[in-house]
Structure formats: structure tokens, C-alpha cells
Motif scaffolding. Structure first.
Motif, mmCIF file in Angstrom:
data_model
loop_
_atom_site.group_PDB
_atom_site.id
_atom_site.type_symbol
_atom_site.label_atom_id
_atom_site.label_comp_id
_atom_site.label_asym_id
_atom_site.label_seq_id
_atom_site.Cartn_x
_atom_site.Cartn_y
_atom_site.Cartn_z
ATOM 1 N N ARG A 146 0.829 -1.208 0.000
ATOM 2 C CA ARG A 146 0.000 0.000 0.000
ATOM 3 C C ARG A 146 0.865 1.260 0.000
ATOM 4 N NH1 ARG A 146 -5.274 0.142 0.701
ATOM 5 N NH2 ARG A 146 -6.437 -1.774 1.114
ATOM 6 N N THR A 149 2.604 1.658 -3.506
ATOM 7 C CA THR A 149 1.697 1.927 -4.634
ATOM 8 C C THR A 149 0.799 3.131 -4.382
ATOM 9 O OG1 THR A 149 0.065 0.345 -3.749
ATOM 10 C CG2 THR A 149 1.674 -0.493 -5.341
ATOM 11 N N ALA A 150 1.029 3.839 -3.288
ATOM 12 C CA ALA A 150 0.242 5.042 -3.007
ATOM 13 C C ALA A 150 0.604 6.145 -4.001
ATOM 14 C CB ALA A 150 0.489 5.512 -1.575
ATOM 15 N N GLU A 151 -0.158 7.226 -3.985
ATOM 16 C CA GLU A 151 0.046 8.306 -4.949
ATOM 17 C C GLU A 151 1.446 8.891 -4.877
ATOM 18 O OE1 GLU A 151 -2.061 12.572 -6.166
ATOM 19 O OE2 GLU A 151 -3.001 11.218 -4.713
ATOM 20 N N GLY A 153 3.970 7.089 -3.408
ATOM 21 C CA GLY A 153 4.797 5.947 -3.057
ATOM 22 C C GLY A 153 5.996 5.791 -3.976
ATOM 23 N N SER A 168 -2.817 6.543 -6.966
ATOM 24 C CA SER A 168 -2.736 5.305 -6.191
ATOM 25 C C SER A 168 -3.114 4.114 -7.075
ATOM 26 C CB SER A 168 -3.675 5.379 -4.980
ATOM 27 O OG SER A 168 -3.693 4.146 -4.296
ATOM 28 N N SER A 171 -6.232 2.028 -6.321
ATOM 29 C CA SER A 171 -7.539 2.662 -6.535
ATOM 30 C C SER A 171 -8.050 2.398 -7.947
ATOM 31 C CB SER A 171 -7.452 4.169 -6.297
ATOM 32 O OG SER A 171 -6.623 4.792 -7.271
#
Length: 316
Positions: A146, A149-151, A153, A168, A171
């Protein structure tokens, strides 16, 4: 002729029972070691199968299994005719088949490459590093996924350098399967390679010497000596893997998905979890689970039979 056949069958049965009695008497210590494992299997694998009955009943907690109303195949019909059936089946097969296509060869290739390494210290370091993800808690693994792969990240930041829109990844439904499969490969390929490395040690070194004398290079030795030498191990593990084609683990998916990406991430096991433990539809969720198990059994039976015909290697 019938009498002769009966006598032959009786003699075989007597011979079998005699051999078993003699083996029990000679190796009773070994059989004694099996007893705890048998008890565990009976208590935790076979005894709970009694609960399958609730798939054919309208189970109510206060009435118990036997006291609940019998409804036959109602829950199965409800599941097969529901909107979720097609989506769940598609997602389960997509994730499972993609994992087999890319994940099953990964530990084999890694074991073959590691087998070519002659520097033992470097080999041990590589093995240790690749085994480590297997022992990390799944909660920690999913938390890392998470974060990466976050915005903002690490992975998204690297991709944005090549023109990728910083968003993200979890999402977006189209990215879930690649994230799930790639992270599963990273988590398990090192540990799964152990059995192949063990199989490689059983290959006769004389075969490599003979191949070298015949002028075979390392690539040809791999094709004609190494792979045939571990082919039985590969086939057995492939049959077992195909037997769980419908069993995509719900734990990792539940930790990663969200309602916005159910379209590609929701599988049979997560659906059973939600219906059984969140919505308290025990009979319905059990029926879905029974369907899942029956399909897995049929798949492993068919692949085992096919393997026996093609390669003479099978589980039974």
C-alpha cells in the motif's frame, strides 16, 4: 473359474493382511509417530466436514445443524443465478491462472540459476535474502504494498518519471491483478525454490560429465539433463497447484482491496468471508465454499489422470 477367482482374491487379501501385520510388528515405532498426525487430520480436517450439511439447510444458530430446515439445493441455485457468480468466477480464474503462468516457473528458473553459482558464500547470501519475504507477516507485506503503490509511493514516483500519472495504483481496478501476482512472486519464489534445489542435488553428476564429453554446453545440459532430472517434481507440484486453482487466499486480498475495485479483486474466498462472517449467511456461504471445493477436486483429478497418461507421473 469363479471358484478359482475367489480363491485367488482370498489368497491376495490374506497375503496383504499378513504383510501389513508383519510390517506393523517390525516397524511399530514408525507407525506410532504417525498417530499424532492422524489425530490432527481427523479432528481438524475430517470432523469439520460434518458441517457441510448446512449448505443444504436454512441454518439457524438456535436450532443447530440437525434442527435447521432442509432446503436442498436452494443456496446453490441462488448463487449460480446471482449477479456475483460470473464476476467471482472470472476474477478467481484470472488471478489464479495468472499466478500459475508467471509464478509457477519463477522458483524453477531461480533454482536453475542458483544451481549454476559456484561461489558458496554469495549463494548463501542470495538464498537468505530471497527467503526472507516468506517469513514477513502478511499484514506487513500488504502495508508495504500500500505504501509503495500510493500516490506518493516509491513505485508510483519511479513510474511518474516515465510519464505515468501519479495516482494510487490500488484505486484502479486494472492494476490489482498485476500487483497481487507480482507481490506474490516476490514473497514466495525464494522459499518455493527449496524443493527444486533439493531435487537438483539428486541428479547423478555422472550425467553432466557424460554430457560435457559429448560436447554439450551449460544450456544444453540444462535442457537435456537438469530439467528431465527434476521433471517429476515439477509435474507433481503443478498437479497440486492446479488442484487449488479456485482457492485464491482471501487474507491478502482483503488487506489490499476496497469496494471501488471489487470488479477485478473480489474472488470466491472473499465473497464467502463477507457472506459468512459479516452478513451471517452461514448456509449460503457454505454452499459457495462447497462448490469451490468440488471444482478443485475435479480439476486435480482430471490433471492427475492427464499426467498419468502423458508422462506416467501422478499423485495416485
Amino acid at each position: 473359474m469363479t471358484e478359482i477367482a475367489k480363491r485367488s482374491a482370498l489368497a491376495k487379501q490374506k497375503s496383504w493382511t499378513t504383510r501389513l501385520a508383519n510390517d506393523l510388528r517390525q516397524n511399530w515405532e514408525a507407525y506410532l509417530l504417525v498417530v499424532p498426525a492422524l489425530i490432527v487430520f481427523i479432528l481438524f480436517c475430517y470432523k469439520p466436514m460434518y458441517g457441510i450439511i448446512i449448505a443444504f439447510k436454512k441454518y439457524r444458530l438456535n436450532l443447530g445443524i440437525l434442527g435447521s430446515k432442509w432446503v436442498g439445493l436452494k443456496h446453490f441455485q441462488s448463487f449460480f443465478s446471482s449477479y456475483y457468480f460470473g464476476r467471482l468466477l472470472r476474477n478467481t480464474l484470472t488471478i489464479s491462472l495468472t499466478s500459475i503462468l508467471f509464478g509457477f516457473p519463477a522458483p524453477i528458473i531461480f533454482a536453475l540459476l542458483l544451481n549454476e553459482v559456484r561461489a558458496q558464500k554469495f549463494k548463501r547470501v542470495v538464498q537468505t535474502v530471497t527467503y526472507m519475504p516468506h517469513f514477513i507477516s502478511l499484514v506487513v507485506i500488504c502495508s508495504l504494498i500500500r505504501m509503495f503503490t500510493a500516490e506518493n509511493g516509491l513505485i508510483v514516483t519511479i513510474l511518474s518519471v516515465f510519464g505515468f500519472e501519479p495516482v494510487s495504483l490500488l484505486s484502479k481496478s486494472q492494476y490489482f491483478v498485476p500487483i497481487y501476482v507480482l507481490s506474490s512472486i516476490w514473497q514466495g519464489f525464494g522459499w518455493d525454490s527449496i524443493i527444486y534445489l533439493s531435487a537438483l542435488t539428486a541428479i547423478d553428476p555422472g550425467l553432466y560429465e557424460a554430457a560435457t564429453i559429448d560436447g554439450a554446453n551449460r544450456w544444453k545440459q540444462t535442457l537435456h539433463v537438469t530439467l528431465p532430472g527434476i521433471s517429476q517434481t515439477i509435474i507433481i507440484l503443478l498437479i497440486l497447484r492446479m488442484g487449488s486453482i479456485m482457492s485464491v487466499g482471501y487474507e491478502k486480498i482483503i488487506l489490499l482491496y476496497n469496494p471501488g475495485i471489487y470488479e477485478t479483486s473480489d474472488v470466491i474466498s472473499t465473497f464467502v468471508y463477507r457472506k459468512g462472517l459479516e452478513d451471517f449467511q452461514w448456509s449460503y456461504s457454505t454452499a459457495v465454499g462447497v462448490f469451490n471445493s468440488v471444482v478443485n477436486f475435479l480439476v486435480v483429478f482430471l490433471f492427475n489422470r492427464l499426467s498419468r497418461k502423458v508422462s506416467d507421473v501422478s499423485l495416485w
